[in-house]
Design an enzyme around this catalytic site. Structure first.
Site, PDB file in Angstrom:
ATOM      1  N   TYR A 137       1.347   0.813   3.390  1.00 51.58           N
ATOM      2  CA  TYR A 137       0.835   0.123   4.585  1.00 51.58           C
ATOM      3  C   TYR A 137      -0.638  -0.268   4.423  1.00 51.58           C
ATOM      4  CZ  TYR A 137      -0.615  -0.664   9.389  1.00 51.58           C
ATOM      5  OH  TYR A 137      -1.138  -1.215  10.534  1.00 51.58           O
TER       6      TYR A 137
ATOM      7  N   LYS B  86       1.413  -7.526   8.607  1.00 51.64           N
ATOM      8  CA  LYS B  86       2.603  -7.039   9.319  1.00 51.64           C
ATOM      9  C   LYS B  86       3.696  -8.114   9.372  1.00 51.64           C
ATOM     10  CE  LYS B  86      -0.106  -3.909  12.268  1.00 51.64           C
ATOM     11  NZ  LYS B  86      -0.829  -3.799  13.568  1.00 51.64           N
TER      12      LYS B  86
END
Lengths: 305, 305, 305, 305
Positions: free
Chosen positions: C190, C66
């Site tokens: 992701y 992230k």
């Protein structure tokens, strides 16, 4: 047969359609005519009465179908199994809310009338594959409405299925905890049941089946008495989204609404009622439909309280 | 008069008191005998029937008093004013919950049966000071029960008032938004109404007043019909804390419970019922009392659904 | 080069792996050896130090990625655009929580370190299709780690992608409000970034790039100084899930953990640190890893406070 | 001594006071002049610099006092005891929020900087009665500020105490679970500490005490080093209400604000800063004060990240 009081009440409440808004989050629904208002009633002696646009219009059941799938899941599995997976309590939250699920461990939808609970229920309907399970739901609707021609509107289904982001979000949340079966199959069943196309007359006969404790208009006991009673209770405590409490006070009749603008109502022992008017109030209920039903409840003393 | 079926059902359900627990957060309540179970019923012809310990025991109303204060506030101000300050919707949350208030701006309690809503209602009861306002509530209880001897139990009041931290927290929260009058005066009224001491017979007659749409056992119209109907609706949708939905399904009678173990029930047009059994289930309802009422509802077909 | 203090601290904290638990919700992660513990540190003079199992082991970045996607999204769009779509505030809620989103209208994830926020950020990374966007993320990781051999572990990716029900639920929730692009493409990016396989040494060099305000170990300014500072701030306020506050107090070093058991740490101006130990504590952080870093912070006075 | 850069920055940011709003929920605060802006800084060599209205104005600490009471509670009881009763995690919720408490059992305030946590901390400050406990807090403030003349503003205290409905609601909620001592005594201590009147210079010296790891400007170690470090960490993660994350990114200095418009800032090893400007932004922080501190952080490179 057209009924003078129903005609009079439709005339009185048609202006109420103006303050409402047709659901626009499903493309196929947004094209409905906002000024339509119709009502049909049917009594145990099978006398069918109309008012307004009832004979001419049809519409999809949407959330009204949650009543049907609950009946079928209860017939398939019994109360104990069904209510081990979905609760019995009303909630002050919106129908598409997720947050309460997150606060329980494991998450158990509060009742079968909110979307999360309805998806758990649809996942419980027996059958081999989507077609078979939807077929069984259709069969039940047809039997309750005494109308073999009722079908799923595939165009509405597709329109809704493609844009069902919020319901898909809820379904995957439930899947994380293994509370539904295959996500896309469950969604296909759920969205198809929502797209079953009916008329006010169909809804009135469905309502009468429940009012007669499971006997259809033809006199056949198609639903066990205890289940017919049970679903009427849910209709009172959580049938009108998070305006159910106010509706119980103002109208006092077991009822279930859908975002298409339909309302299914069932006066125990007395009458089934079907209403359609697609302009919705801010809670998602048919604006003129609720008001019309309130006037009718007063005129004919239909409140159960 | 003792009634054989009531005696039989009390005998059947007395063992259910064992799985329950007497409320202990209010010192004066914790001393109640957990194995007591009593029931009284009264019909429009004024026939009073007993079962179990009904004739011998008395208890405080606790949350049952929320029905009385709602009736009086509605008589004092009318529906519009009252419901501008408290909602009509059931909630899946506990009766002493605060969080939903925090999520609304301004906060409006969801309904008059949760503590926050009941305090707003008590604050609306007219009168010059605590004594006058409690006096008016007592007068209404006495009229509905046709019993001029009903009084506030001052010992229970004091015990509860001193330890009412959670209710005080709720009251100050409401005060922040000016939704109640003086905090301590409101709490004094609210906790005193909770401490009104009644018997099963009193509750049965109060229930009959509501069942008869506002006419007391003496035949006098002491409450407007619309208000009597309205409070029965609240009893169905939120009278049994966050087990109201399940109770509506299993029992199907408008009812309101209190943590003392009392239950007020009202079968529209037919009967008033009072029950007392202080051992509570985990939702705060009388454990044996709920089961006894369920058996009675089946035996006498009392469900409104 | 093995460093005596690092070896000593690994020996001291290896027993701490016993109280932890390897993540089991992703099948491919559940096979990690719970007793592994390794650390690597690198200083601006490029002196690389090892302790424990660091040289032998590799693992997937998981939530550590992230930080990388945030850097790239900021380089692609600038602060203003990115923070119009995701907030800057820490939250006391779990990383996979949805409920706060439901309470905002429109929902805006509170920060880029919770899953909802990270998905919005991944959706912002520029590129034509999944491969191109993942390729750009990989290029940045390789440049920061000065290691051209870093790759996505496709087996871990597949295992995670198939069982990503909760993340899929979050993604569809965001899609409802058009806050991400194509759902499955966003999830593919992701989940692939989470599956980038690195070593402690790689993490140490990535940490040094941030510690040196965007200059990699080769001295090249690969990230703007302001962005390097900004992501370190997020690492302090929300890098260690909802134990970030305690970690800031006990350790005082900007750090980001992943459920694989990796920790990326960056001491401004001084040092990059990479740690791996897959046995997690109940907040989802590497149990021995956090304790090792705390001991090291004290020994070398690394706290920024 | 007036400092040219501070004067220049005050001039630049004084117009920012215009977009803000003086707190009006406490009557005594609403009378503050919204256009005031002042700053004082002090370095380890005791060089004191001013800008704007700093020398002329004084104000009450309000939430800034939470830092002081946390220091004292930690000195009185140690970390373990204090953090068994209040958490260490930042929260995305408003400072006066209750709902998270309701979702934990038993409720433990998330951190000492939100009101619920600060009341628990104030309840922990040792002393025999309100006067003694407030006296000990005052003594600590005076020692840190090197100013024996600092006093509680009794008028502000009274104004705030009488209208502290929300804080009283929180306090009674905590009392329900025995997490604070006597409610009114705790509130008296808490509201009095909020009413301690200081100047920018006082805050600068308090900030320097923390920046110097517990040594006051006179060189005396008045606070243990570990506690001084610990409170600076809280200032970063939750010192600026629910704008703490953004403040850490934009400014990067440990700081605590109050609704009076004061800001206490502490640059580890380097500097203490006091700011006052009562016009607040929508998060409750001094609008011009935050912007002034951001400019100063950039000009003098004060960010810890």
């Amino acid at each position: 047969m057209r009924h003078p009081l129903l005609e009079e009440l439709v005339a009185k409440h048609r202006p109420d359609t103006k303050g409402g808004k047709v659901a626009d989050y499903i493309p196929a629904l947004s094209r409905q005519n906002p000024s339509v208002l119709g009502i049909a009633t049917v009594t145990p002696d099978q006398e069918l009465m109309y008012g307004g646009d009832a004979p001419e219009v049809s519409f999809t059941m949407q959330s009204i179908s949650k009543v049907i799938s609950l009946v079928l899941a209860l017939m398939d599995h019994g109360e104990e199994t069904v209510f081990s997976q979905v609760g019995m309590e009303p909630t002050g939250d919106p129908f598409n809310s997720l947050y309460k699920l997150e606060m329980m461990s494991p998450p158990k939808p509060l009742n079968p009338m909110i979307n999360a609970g309805a998806m758990v229920v649809s996942s419980l309907v027996k059958g081999s594959g989507v077609e078979d399970r939807v077929g069984r739901l259709l069969d039940l609707v047809r039997a309750m409405a005494d109308n073999p021609d009722i079908e799923v509107d595939e165009e509405v289904f597709r329109s809704e299925y493609e844009t069902a982001h919020r319901n898909r979000s809820i379904a995957y949340f439930l899947k994380e905890y293994d509370q539904i079966g295959d996500v896309e199959e469950t969604l296909q069943v759920y969205v198809r049941q929502c797209a079953i196309r009916v008329t006010c007359e169909d809804l009135a006969r469905i309502g009468l089946s429940l009012a007669q404790y499971g006997r259809s208009v033809t006199g056949e006991q198609i639903i066990p008495q205890s289940i017919a009673r049970l679903v009427k209770t849910f209709m009172v405590t959580c049938g009108m989204y998070n305006a159910s409490g106010e509706f119980a006070i103002r109208v006092g009749i077991p009822a279930k609404s859908g975002v298409s603008g339909g309302i299914l109502a069932s006066v125990p022992g007395k009458m089934g009622i079907g209403i359609y008017s697609p302009a919705l109030d801010d809670k998602g209920n048919s604006r003129a439909g609720v008001r019309l039903l309130q006037s009718l409840s007063r005129a004919w003393q239909l409140s159960i309280f």
